[in-house]
Write an enzyme that holds these catalytic residues in place. Structure first.
Site, mmCIF file in Angstrom:
data_model
loop_
_atom_site.group_PDB
_atom_site.id
_atom_site.type_symbol
_atom_site.label_atom_id
_atom_site.label_comp_id
_atom_site.label_asym_id
_atom_site.label_seq_id
_atom_site.Cartn_x
_atom_site.Cartn_y
_atom_site.Cartn_z
ATOM 1 N N ASN A 9 76.192 57.114 9.846
ATOM 2 C CA ASN A 9 74.771 57.112 9.475
ATOM 3 C C ASN A 9 74.667 57.919 8.186
ATOM 4 O OD1 ASN A 9 72.042 57.424 9.166
ATOM 5 N ND2 ASN A 9 71.744 58.668 11.011
ATOM 6 N N TRP A 10 74.537 57.204 7.093
ATOM 7 C CA TRP A 10 74.536 57.896 5.789
ATOM 8 C C TRP A 10 73.251 58.666 5.544
ATOM 9 C CZ3 TRP A 10 76.809 54.000 1.646
ATOM 10 C CH2 TRP A 10 78.135 53.701 1.975
ATOM 11 N N LYS A 11 72.226 58.386 6.333
ATOM 12 C CA LYS A 11 70.903 59.007 6.147
ATOM 13 C C LYS A 11 70.434 58.765 4.709
ATOM 14 C CE LYS A 11 71.942 62.125 9.922
ATOM 15 N NZ LYS A 11 71.764 63.413 10.567
ATOM 16 N N HIS A 94 66.093 57.286 15.656
ATOM 17 C CA HIS A 94 66.856 58.501 15.365
ATOM 18 C C HIS A 94 65.931 59.713 15.493
ATOM 19 C CE1 HIS A 94 69.130 61.542 13.196
ATOM 20 N NE2 HIS A 94 70.205 60.810 13.455
ATOM 21 N N GLU A 96 65.521 62.216 13.725
ATOM 22 C CA GLU A 96 64.825 62.591 12.489
ATOM 23 C C GLU A 96 63.593 61.716 12.283
ATOM 24 O OE1 GLU A 96 68.288 62.309 10.018
ATOM 25 O OE2 GLU A 96 69.097 64.087 11.019
ATOM 26 N N GLU A 166 72.371 61.835 21.061
ATOM 27 C CA GLU A 166 72.474 62.832 19.996
ATOM 28 C C GLU A 166 71.605 64.040 20.350
ATOM 29 O OE1 GLU A 166 73.769 60.806 16.042
ATOM 30 O OE2 GLU A 166 71.589 60.900 16.113
ATOM 31 N N GLY A 172 73.914 68.051 12.422
ATOM 32 C CA GLY A 172 73.999 68.723 11.128
ATOM 33 C C GLY A 172 74.148 70.232 11.224
ATOM 34 N N SER A 211 77.493 66.478 14.773
ATOM 35 C CA SER A 211 78.628 67.232 14.240
ATOM 36 C C SER A 211 79.986 66.688 14.683
ATOM 37 C CB SER A 211 78.493 68.722 14.584
ATOM 38 O OG SER A 211 77.306 69.254 14.014
ATOM 39 N N GLY A 232 76.976 61.580 11.010
ATOM 40 C CA GLY A 232 76.240 61.816 9.776
ATOM 41 C C GLY A 232 77.172 62.334 8.692
ATOM 42 N N GLY A 233 77.182 63.649 8.527
ATOM 43 C CA GLY A 233 77.904 64.296 7.421
ATOM 44 C C GLY A 233 79.306 63.776 7.157
HETATM 45 P P1 13P Z 1 75.904 64.966 11.798
HETATM 46 O O1 13P Z 1 77.172 64.225 12.118
HETATM 47 O O2 13P Z 1 75.772 65.312 10.351
HETATM 48 O O3 13P Z 1 75.700 66.136 12.721
HETATM 49 O O4 13P Z 1 74.683 63.944 12.091
HETATM 50 C C1 13P Z 1 74.614 63.325 13.318
HETATM 51 C C2 13P Z 1 73.583 62.274 13.250
HETATM 52 O O5 13P Z 1 72.397 62.535 13.209
HETATM 53 C C3 13P Z 1 74.040 60.877 13.216
HETATM 54 O O6 13P Z 1 72.985 60.001 13.398
#
Ligand code: 13P
Length: 247
Positions: A9-11, A94, A96, A166, A172, A211, A232-233
Site C-alpha cells: 500500500n503505497w499510500k 483503510h 486512515e 491492521e 507506521g 510495520s 506500507g513503508g
Molecule cells: P506500515 O507497514 O507502514 O506500518 O503501514 C501499514 C499499512 O497501513 C498498510 O496498509
C-alpha cells in the site's frame, strides 16, 4: 490451500516517475510465483504502472474508490473508472480513510458491493485502536467491522474478498503486533466469517498489516491464520518489497 498474498500500500507516495522507478526495481528481481504480489498505487500512477506490469505476475491495486458509477461527487474516483484502468484489487476501509475521511462500516459495505459488481477484488481493512485494545474491546470492535462491513455479501462473493487485519497502533509506528497476537485476531476473524458463511471461512484470505518488514514477515507468514501482509513503508523500497514477496 490459500495462496499467500503480499500487497504493497503505497499510500500518498510516489509521482508517476518515482512509481515507474520502483516498479522497474521490483521487476529486476525474481519473485516467488507461488505468492500473489500486489501493488496498490496512487490513482495518478495506475495507468503507467499497469503498462509496466504487463507480462509480469504482479497485480495492480487502487487504494480507495467511491461506490457510485458516476455523479456529482467532486474529487472521487469510481469503480467504473478503475475497471477501465484494469485494476485487480482495491483497498477498502483503510484505517486512515476511516480516521481522516469519515469512512464507516456503512460506506465500506457499499464500496465492497460495487467493487464486486465490477470484478475488482476488495482488500477490506479492519482493526482496533490502542485504546480499544487496552480496554479489552479489540475483538468486539473487529467483529462488528466484519459483520457490518459484509452485510448482504453472498457466500459466493466472500471468496473474492481479502481481509486485512491492521491494528491501528501498529501502523507506521514500528510496533508490530506479536505474531501470536496477530494470528489470534486473524483466527478470530476467520471464526467470525465461519459464523456468517460456514466453510467459506477456509477460503477467505486474511492479511496482517502494521510495520511488516523483511525481518518479521517470515514469522508472521508461518502462522496458521495469516495468509499475507498489507505493507506500507517497506513496500516503497524495491529490495524490501521483493524480500517480502519472497519471504
Ligand atoms: P506500515 O507497514 O507502514 O506500518 O503501514 C501499514 C499499512 O497501513 C498498510 O496498509
Amino acid at each position: 490451500m490459500r495462496t499467500p498474498i503480499i500487497a504493497g500500500n503505497w499510500k500518498m507516495n510516489n509521482t508517476i516517475k518515482e512509481a515507474l522507478t520502483l516498479i522497474e526495481g521490483i521487476k529486476a528481481n525474481e519473485l516467488n510465483e507461488n505468492v500473489e504480489a500486489v501493488v496498490c498505487v496512487p490513482f495518478t500512477a495506475i495507468k503507467e504502472v499497469n503498462a509496466l506490469l504487463k507480462g509480469t505476475n504482479i497485480k495492480l491495486g487502487a487504494q480507495n474508490m467511491h461506490w457510485e458509477d458516476n455523479g456529482a461527487f467532486t474529487g472521487e474516483i469510481s469503480p467504473l473508472m478503475l475497471k477501465e484502468l484494469e485494476v485487480d484489487y482495491c483497498i477498502i476501509g483503510h484505517s486512515e480513510r476511516r480516521q481522516y475521511f469519515c469512512e464507516t462500516d456503512t460506506t465500506v459495505n457499499k464500496k465492497i458491493k460495487t467493487a464486486l459488481i465490477y470484478g475488482i477484488k476488495p482488500i477490506v481493512c479492519v482493526g482496533e485502536t490502542l485504546e480499544q485494545r487496552e480496554d479489552g474491546k479489540a475483538e468486539e470492535i473487529v467483529r462488528n467491522q466484519v459483520i457490518n462491513g459484509f452485510e448482504g455479501i453472498s457466500a459466493e462473493d466472500i471468496k473474492e474478498i481479502v481481509i486485512a487485519y491492521e491494528p491501528i497502533w501498529a501502523i507506521g509506528t514500528g510496533k508490530t503486533a506479536s505474531s501470536d497476537d496477530a494470528n489470534a485476531m486473524c483466527s478470530f476473524i476467520r471464526d467470525t466469517i465461519g459464523e456468517l458463511y460456514g466453510d467459506e471461512k477456509d477460503i477467505v484470505r486474511i492479511q496482517y498489516g502494521g510495520s511488516v518488514k523483511p525481518n518479521n514477515v517470515n514469522e508472521l507468514m508461518n502462522k496458521s491464520d495469516i495468509d499475507g501482509a498489507l505493507v506500507g513503508g517497506a513496500s516503497l523500497k524495491a529490495d524490501d518489497f521483493v524480500k517480502l514477496v519472497n519471504f
